[in-house]
Design a protein around this motif. Sequence first.
Motif, PDB file in Angstrom:
ATOM      1  N   HIS A  28     -42.913  -2.056 -21.861  1.00  0.00           N
ATOM      2  CA  HIS A  28     -42.577  -3.427 -21.478  1.00  0.00           C
ATOM      3  C   HIS A  28     -43.613  -4.413 -22.037  1.00  0.00           C
ATOM      4  CE1 HIS A  28     -40.759  -6.559 -18.879  1.00  0.00           C
ATOM      5  NE2 HIS A  28     -41.991  -7.031 -18.868  1.00  0.00           N
TER       6      HIS A  28
ATOM      7  N   TYR B 260     -35.635 -11.663 -15.468  1.00  0.00           N
ATOM      8  CA  TYR B 260     -35.631 -10.298 -16.013  1.00  0.00           C
ATOM      9  C   TYR B 260     -34.213  -9.766 -16.205  1.00  0.00           C
ATOM     10  CZ  TYR B 260     -40.660 -10.068 -15.058  1.00  0.00           C
ATOM     11  OH  TYR B 260     -42.010 -10.293 -15.053  1.00  0.00           O
TER      12      TYR B 260
ATOM     13  N   GLU C  49     -48.909  -9.326 -20.296  1.00  0.00           N
ATOM     14  CA  GLU C  49     -48.997  -9.367 -21.747  1.00  0.00           C
ATOM     15  C   GLU C  49     -49.940 -10.459 -22.232  1.00  0.00           C
ATOM     16  OE1 GLU C  49     -46.436 -10.163 -19.857  1.00  0.00           O
ATOM     17  OE2 GLU C  49     -45.539 -12.059 -20.471  1.00  0.00           O
TER      18      GLU C  49
ATOM     19  N   HIS D 158     -43.539  -7.393 -25.210  1.00  0.00           N
ATOM     20  CA  HIS D 158     -43.872  -8.810 -25.088  1.00  0.00           C
ATOM     21  C   HIS D 158     -44.610  -9.328 -26.321  1.00  0.00           C
ATOM     22  CE1 HIS D 158     -42.571 -10.405 -21.290  1.00  0.00           C
ATOM     23  NE2 HIS D 158     -43.096  -9.417 -20.592  1.00  0.00           N
TER      24      HIS D 158
ATOM     25  N   GLU E  85     -39.056 -12.654 -20.561  1.00  0.00           N
ATOM     26  CA  GLU E  85     -38.910 -11.517 -19.644  1.00  0.00           C
ATOM     27  C   GLU E  85     -37.565 -10.807 -19.838  1.00  0.00           C
ATOM     28  OE1 GLU E  85     -41.207 -10.161 -18.372  1.00  0.00           O
ATOM     29  OE2 GLU E  85     -42.739 -11.673 -18.043  1.00  0.00           O
TER      30      GLU E  85
HETATM   31 ZN    ZN Z   1     -42.748  -8.954 -18.685  1.00  0.00          ZN
END
Ligand code: ZN
Length: 623
Positions: free
Chosen positions: A362, A446, A340, A366, A385
């Motif tokens: 995803h 994550y 990102e 971000h 994350e």
């Molecule tokens: Zn990421």
Amino acid sequence: MTHPILHKVSDPLKQIAFIFFALSSLTASAQSMYWQQRITCEMEIDFDHIHHQYVGSQRLIYQNNSPDTLRRMFYHLYPNAFQKGSEMDAWRMRLPDGDSRIANGLYGIKPDEEGHLHIRTLTMNGEALQFVENRTILEVWLASPIPPGQSALFDMTFVGQVPKQTRRSGRFNAEGVDYSMSQWFPKICNYDQKGWHADPYILREFYGTWGDYDVIIHIDSSFTLGASGYLQNPQSVGHGYEDPSLPLTVPEGKQLTWHFIAPNVHDFVWAADPDYTHTRKVMQDGTEFHFFYLKTKDNEKAWASLPAYVDSALQFINVTYGQYPYRQYSIIQGGDGGMEYPMATLITGNRGLRSLVGVMAHELMHSWYQMILGTNESLYPWMDEGFTTYASSEVKSRLFPSNDPLFIHNGSYQGYFGLVRSGLEEPLTTHADFYLSEFSYGNSAYNKGCIFLHQLGYIIGKEALDRTLLQYYSTWQFKHPTPDDFIRIAENVSGQELDWYNELWVNTTRTIDYAIDTAWTSKEGVHVLLSQKGTFPMPIDLAIQSAENGVTRLTIPLDIQRGEKVIDRYFTPDIVAPDWPWAFETYELILPGKWTKNVEITIDPSQRLADIDRQNNRYFIEE
Ligand SMILES: [Zn+2]
């Protein structure tokens, strides 16, 4: 602020008004104590695509909004990490599961394949400065200090070499994209309430100072560029940026000049390839998306379908997580995997549709968690994350509806449980650079970070969680929020005290395990004896069910919550049971009524509690 002068007030109504005034000015004063640094960064580079090198200049206006006098400055020199024997190389080799993209990439790298970024000259307000390049950090001694509230002008010239692509940035990635230009320029380190963040680049996370970027790139005219920011001269570069209704004014010659302006961002990325297919689509919310990819017969269908998925993702994201604030975003094939950047992402592009949409969701998310809510990723990788994993899983479940929306985070739970079982878990407070394994870092940032949010929904209710995320966005956008800032918002929105949750989930590796020890029926009703087998107290959702009485949903709040959830899309309680004082190991509950048939009792039917042993969460009272 100045203190309000105390004076006697005899009228009680006036007194109340005075107290109210004092309280509201206290709140205002707490908010006004927040500060952040600000930059204006103008750069101009000449790019030599034959030797993969560039020379550039940078003019930085640094506004010191801190209460401190600054005597030193630090810049990141990220490309210097891509050298054999670099600190990044050394750390990856020491990790038991170091990223193979780096270990293999830097092994045997030749000098002309290395990354370099070196400073030739640096002045402050016209005066030459003393500086030292310490691998990936430039250390600078200021000729004169910058007092609080003052600004200074830094002029710099630099030279760079684009490394052979190993990780994130570089030349000739695995899919043949010529230049993935991320972390390519001397970037001022951020200074905040914790001081300077002059972290050597060992490949993990980023943090930057908010500012306005103005970037001019001179490069061979064959290249199409995608970048952060708005192109200022579309008619004089063409390459798919032009307004077809206006005449092109591309100058004669081999070089083109690209001028981008990116307002209010904390980084600047670009990528270049002569073979990019460049398409555009204005989404329903008015944001213009640019797509750059190397078209093949295998990937062209997926890329052609991608804009429609972006459009529906964006509609959901804007109302759920807050309105995207820029007018443009670019999805650029480049890098390795997905990464990102402000107003842009670099992703690998030879993917099937589902994978392409997944990585888009995803990286786009971000933009909220990191690019607009500019947390310090190094200190709180789970806030970008983890929050991104949570939100992008929610987005993907809308784009590809599955049967049960509640279990879309199951992968994160399984990852976290695996981390707990491995014995390698480190607290979420661990600085991203210092995690002792990729496994521990990945599952913590994550998965445990995703569960932080999903499980918060269990505590305060999904509706309160949704409101919290919107409030967090509107309060902290274009700033540097911390975990405390987030939890304070959740407390205000939910009316609960949540410091204990932040404390244990983030600062420790304590684990949750509740059990139904036994249960029976009597004239009084159903008796349930619960116990806390873990070391992390939580409120308990309990469903008691029988064929004749149906389901009764109870919530047992923790005393330290000082409240309870009222509404929860996934488990709205019918009954709020008395508090469970957290230090007590056991809890007995009686649900009155006539229960004659088989009774089933379940802890946490929505399965949002990260209970490491779910085997003991169910109990059957047989007839
Ligand atoms: Zn990421």
